[in-house]
Design a protein around this motif. Structure first.
Motif, PDB file in Angstrom:
ATOM      1  N   TYR A 188      14.346  37.150  -9.919  1.00 61.75           N
ATOM      2  CA  TYR A 188      15.571  36.872  -9.172  1.00 61.75           C
ATOM      3  C   TYR A 188      15.351  37.100  -7.672  1.00 61.75           C
ATOM      4  N   TYR A 189      14.702  38.222  -7.321  1.00 59.50           N
ATOM      5  CA  TYR A 189      14.446  38.506  -5.910  1.00 59.50           C
ATOM      6  C   TYR A 189      13.527  37.459  -5.290  1.00 59.50           C
ATOM      7  N   GLN A 190      12.515  37.037  -6.046  1.00 62.62           N
ATOM      8  CA  GLN A 190      11.623  35.996  -5.531  1.00 62.62           C
ATOM      9  C   GLN A 190      12.385  34.699  -5.278  1.00 62.62           C
ATOM     10  N   ALA A 191      13.296  34.366  -6.194  1.00 63.50           N
ATOM     11  CA  ALA A 191      14.106  33.158  -6.012  1.00 63.50           C
ATOM     12  C   ALA A 191      15.003  33.283  -4.787  1.00 63.50           C
ATOM     13  N   ARG A 192      15.584  34.469  -4.574  1.00 66.15           N
ATOM     14  CA  ARG A 192      16.437  34.687  -3.399  1.00 66.15           C
ATOM     15  C   ARG A 192      15.613  34.546  -2.120  1.00 66.15           C
ATOM     16  N   ASP A 193      14.401  35.103  -2.117  1.00 67.03           N
ATOM     17  CA  ASP A 193      13.534  34.977  -0.943  1.00 67.03           C
ATOM     18  C   ASP A 193      13.222  33.509  -0.651  1.00 67.03           C
ATOM     19  N   TRP A 194      12.888  32.759  -1.708  1.00 70.65           N
ATOM     20  CA  TRP A 194      12.577  31.340  -1.537  1.00 70.65           C
ATOM     21  C   TRP A 194      13.778  30.587  -0.994  1.00 70.65           C
ATOM     22  N   LEU A 195      14.974  30.880  -1.535  1.00 64.50           N
ATOM     23  CA  LEU A 195      16.174  30.175  -1.095  1.00 64.50           C
ATOM     24  C   LEU A 195      16.519  30.533   0.353  1.00 64.50           C
ATOM     25  N   ASP A 196      16.404  31.842   0.709  1.00 63.49           N
ATOM     26  CA  ASP A 196      16.685  32.248   2.078  1.00 63.49           C
ATOM     27  C   ASP A 196      15.799  31.502   3.061  1.00 63.49           C
ATOM     28  N   ARG A 197      14.535  31.399   2.694  1.00 64.38           N
ATOM     29  CA  ARG A 197      13.568  30.738   3.582  1.00 64.38           C
ATOM     30  C   ARG A 197      13.881  29.238   3.700  1.00 64.38           C
ATOM     31  N   THR A 240       6.501  44.514  11.737  1.00 63.73           N
ATOM     32  CA  THR A 240       7.367  44.095  10.648  1.00 63.73           C
ATOM     33  C   THR A 240       7.736  42.640  10.902  1.00 63.73           C
ATOM     34  N   ALA A 241       7.205  41.737  10.071  1.00 64.01           N
ATOM     35  CA  ALA A 241       7.339  40.302  10.299  1.00 64.01           C
ATOM     36  C   ALA A 241       8.605  39.768   9.638  1.00 64.01           C
ATOM     37  N   LEU A 242       9.401  39.019  10.404  1.00 67.96           N
ATOM     38  CA  LEU A 242      10.679  38.512   9.917  1.00 67.96           C
ATOM     39  C   LEU A 242      10.475  37.301   9.018  1.00 67.96           C
ATOM     40  N   TRP A 243      10.964  37.407   7.785  1.00 64.05           N
ATOM     41  CA  TRP A 243      10.862  36.319   6.819  1.00 64.05           C
ATOM     42  C   TRP A 243      11.712  35.125   7.250  1.00 64.05           C
ATOM     43  N   THR A 244      12.900  35.406   7.783  1.00 62.85           N
ATOM     44  CA  THR A 244      13.762  34.361   8.345  1.00 62.85           C
ATOM     45  C   THR A 244      14.354  34.876   9.651  1.00 62.85           C
ATOM     46  N   ALA A 245      14.832  33.944  10.483  1.00 67.69           N
ATOM     47  CA  ALA A 245      15.471  34.331  11.740  1.00 67.69           C
ATOM     48  C   ALA A 245      16.748  35.124  11.489  1.00 67.69           C
ATOM     49  N   LEU A 298      -5.357  39.565  13.549  1.00 61.79           N
ATOM     50  CA  LEU A 298      -4.493  40.661  14.002  1.00 61.79           C
ATOM     51  C   LEU A 298      -5.090  41.233  15.292  1.00 61.79           C
ATOM     52  N   PRO A 299      -4.828  40.586  16.418  1.00 64.11           N
ATOM     53  CA  PRO A 299      -5.484  40.967  17.674  1.00 64.11           C
ATOM     54  C   PRO A 299      -5.260  42.420  18.081  1.00 64.11           C
ATOM     55  N   SER A 300      -4.109  42.977  17.750  1.00 58.43           N
ATOM     56  CA  SER A 300      -3.803  44.365  18.134  1.00 58.43           C
ATOM     57  C   SER A 300      -4.152  45.356  17.032  1.00 58.43           C
ATOM     58  N   ASN A 301      -4.726  44.857  15.936  1.00 59.66           N
ATOM     59  CA  ASN A 301      -5.130  45.717  14.810  1.00 59.66           C
ATOM     60  C   ASN A 301      -3.944  46.499  14.247  1.00 59.66           C
ATOM     61  N   ARG A 302      -2.767  45.855  14.207  1.00 64.62           N
ATOM     62  CA  ARG A 302      -1.613  46.513  13.626  1.00 64.62           C
ATOM     63  C   ARG A 302      -1.588  46.288  12.117  1.00 64.62           C
ATOM     64  N   ALA A 303      -0.960  47.211  11.406  1.00 63.88           N
ATOM     65  CA  ALA A 303      -0.594  46.965  10.011  1.00 63.88           C
ATOM     66  C   ALA A 303       0.616  46.041  10.007  1.00 63.88           C
ATOM     67  N   VAL A 304       0.769  45.248   8.944  1.00 63.39           N
ATOM     68  CA  VAL A 304       1.859  44.275   8.870  1.00 63.39           C
ATOM     69  C   VAL A 304       2.591  44.429   7.548  1.00 63.39           C
ATOM     70  N   SER A 305       3.926  44.372   7.615  1.00 65.25           N
ATOM     71  CA  SER A 305       4.759  44.286   6.432  1.00 65.25           C
ATOM     72  C   SER A 305       5.834  43.243   6.703  1.00 65.25           C
ATOM     73  N   GLU A 306       6.494  42.782   5.657  1.00 68.17           N
ATOM     74  CA  GLU A 306       7.462  41.699   5.784  1.00 68.17           C
ATOM     75  C   GLU A 306       8.879  42.185   5.500  1.00 68.17           C
ATOM     76  N   THR A 307       9.862  41.373   5.896  1.00 65.77           N
ATOM     77  CA  THR A 307      11.258  41.744   5.690  1.00 65.77           C
ATOM     78  C   THR A 307      11.856  41.133   4.434  1.00 65.77           C
ATOM     79  N   ARG A 308      11.091  40.378   3.667  1.00 62.80           N
ATOM     80  CA  ARG A 308      11.689  39.792   2.468  1.00 62.80           C
ATOM     81  C   ARG A 308      11.804  40.843   1.363  1.00 62.80           C
TER      82      ARG A 308
END
Length: 442
Positions: free
Chosen positions: A429-438, A137-142, A284-294
């Motif tokens: 709106y959610y896309q805009a929030r993601d962009w602003l958070d980043r 699970t990849a973090l969109w922001t710290a 993806l060296p470990s062949n994991r599936a990936v999803s994001e936190t946004r």
């Protein structure tokens, strides 16, 4: 001049279908009566039929399209046990201890769903490209670090997630991209070939005695005086003692208000052409599936043979051609993996998931009709588990709850009547929030 991003043999169809497309059985006459009729031939409906047939019931599955045509053969094939569930229905009115108990029950049952699916695959020897390599699970922001860190104890204690946090520097061991701000490795997770899983489940159900036919639309379900159901279809009518609706993101006005209780959301995917082995491995060296936190996530993984990147997400919030959504996902893919510049797209497709208003999967009854709805985009494990749960209730003849998702009712909204008119507004709106958070976290 724009560069053509598509291969010469590009197809607007799921890449999964190249390896496996459920064959249509020779059309047979519909029976005049069955013990149980299941409407919907995806994971939930087929798994329900498998459990019922193994329990000695005469069961028939009908689908308006080819069996498995919907999300069961269009999804990303990621499997987890409890990571994507855990919000509490009515949590705002629950006491802290009651909410905690319910959250723990949800996590336990979600983990049980993953164990059940793995056991079913093993028991029926279903060849579906299963890789138990975990999920990242990849973090969109710290800023997302703390929220996930706070969840780890519950995830590990109640759903056996084997979850751990990794910082941005350690991400280099997990993914060939510096796009993210750290991540969460979920050890009890993986990925598989979803169409092959569906075909294997369907074959197992048929071996157990279940009947299943596609291209047969159910048009009406009516209660008779004797308590049985009269079911009208595009190919005639039949009677059933029990009816199950398992249509999820494709739920229409067949039974009461069910179409008003789940929001159909279309998600999209692309498949790259075959990549050089060293390039694919470096992504993806470990062949994991990936999803994001946004909020508007992207998700991706390698194909079962490790030679293609399969990349998905919410490309558009209103209908668009597959070439249009492919171009959007292609740009997102290059943001994360600039080294894939020049790689072309061989397949692009979409499918519907179902999102309830409380973000919780549900099984229940409406006026005596059983239903399984609301996978929230995590349907590989969850819809199989819900279908199995309904079958258990029918076999046991009980109204007692069989799992934490057996809530009996689902919420709706007075302004929603089955058409998600608000998705472009909310999605933008959610896309805009993601962009602003980043941007603010940069």
């Amino acid at each position: 001049m724009a560069i053509d991003i598509f291969t010469a043999d590009f197809r607007a169809a799921p890449w999964w279908w190249d390896d496996c497309r459920t064959p249509e059985e020779p059309r047979a006459d519909l029976p005049r009566a069955v013990d149980v009729l299941v409407v919907g031939g995806g994971y939930a409906g087929v798994h329900c039929a498998l459990t019922l047939a193994e329990g000695g019931r005469d069961v028939l599955v009908l689908d308006a399209e080819r069996l498995g045509w919907g999300a069961s053969s269009r999804n990303g094939g990621q499997i987890t046990g409890g990571v994507n569930v855990g919000k509490i229905p009515g949590g705002g009115n629950a006491t802290k201890s009651a909410a905690a108990e319910q959250r723990q029950a949800i996590l336990r049952d979600a983990a049980a769903g993953l164990r059940h699916l793995e056991a079913t695959i093993e028991r029926h020897q279903i060849q579906c490209g299963l890789h138990r390599t975990g999920r990242l699970t990849a973090l969109w922001t710290a800023d997302h670090w703390k929220g996930w860190q706070d969840r780890l104890d519950d995830l590990n204690r109640y759903s056996d997630a084997e979850a751990r946090m990794i910082d941005a520097k350690s991400m280099a061991d997990e993914i060939g991209s510096d796009f993210y701000r750290g991540g969460v490795v979920i050890g009890r997770a993986g990925h598989l070939q979803p169409a092959q899983l569906h075909a294997g489940l369907l074959a197992a159900a048929r071996r157990a005695g279940a009947k299943a036919q596609g291209s047969t639309r159910v048009t009406a379900i009516m209660r008779q005086r004797d308590g049985d159901w009269k079911v009208e279809t595009s190919r005639g009518s039949l009677t059933a003692e029990t009816v199950v609706v398992a249509t999820n993101g494709y739920t229409g006005r067949l039974v009461g208000p069910l179409h008003r209780q789940v929001i159909p959301v279309t998600t999209h995917m692309i498949a790259t052409e075959e990549l050089p082995a060293d390039l694919a491995k470096s992504l993806l060296p470990s062949n994991r599936a990936v999803s994001e936190t946004r909020r508007v996530i992207n998700h991706f993984r390698l194909s079962p043979n490790g030679r293609r990147l399969l990349f998905g997400g919410r490309a558009r919030f209103f209908p668009a051609a597959e070439q249009v959504t492919a171009a959007i996902l292609h740009r997102a893919m290059l943001q994360r993996f600039p080294q894939l510049a020049g790689v072309r797209i061989s397949h692009s497709w979409g499918g519907r998931v179902a999102v309830p208003f409380d973000y919780m999967p549900h099984i229940g009854q409406h006026d005596g009709v059983h239903y399984a709805l609301g996978c929230n985009g995590s349907g590989v494990v969850m819809m199989n588990w819900l279908g199995h749960g309904i079958a258990q209730k029918i076999l046991n003849g009980t109204s007692d709850r069989v799992n934490a998702f057996d809530t009996g009712t689902m919420p709706t909204h007075p302004l929603f009547h089955g058409k998600p008119w608000f998705l472009p507004i909310v999605g933008t709106y959610y896309q805009a929030r993601d962009w602003l958070d980043r941007r603010l976290a940069a």
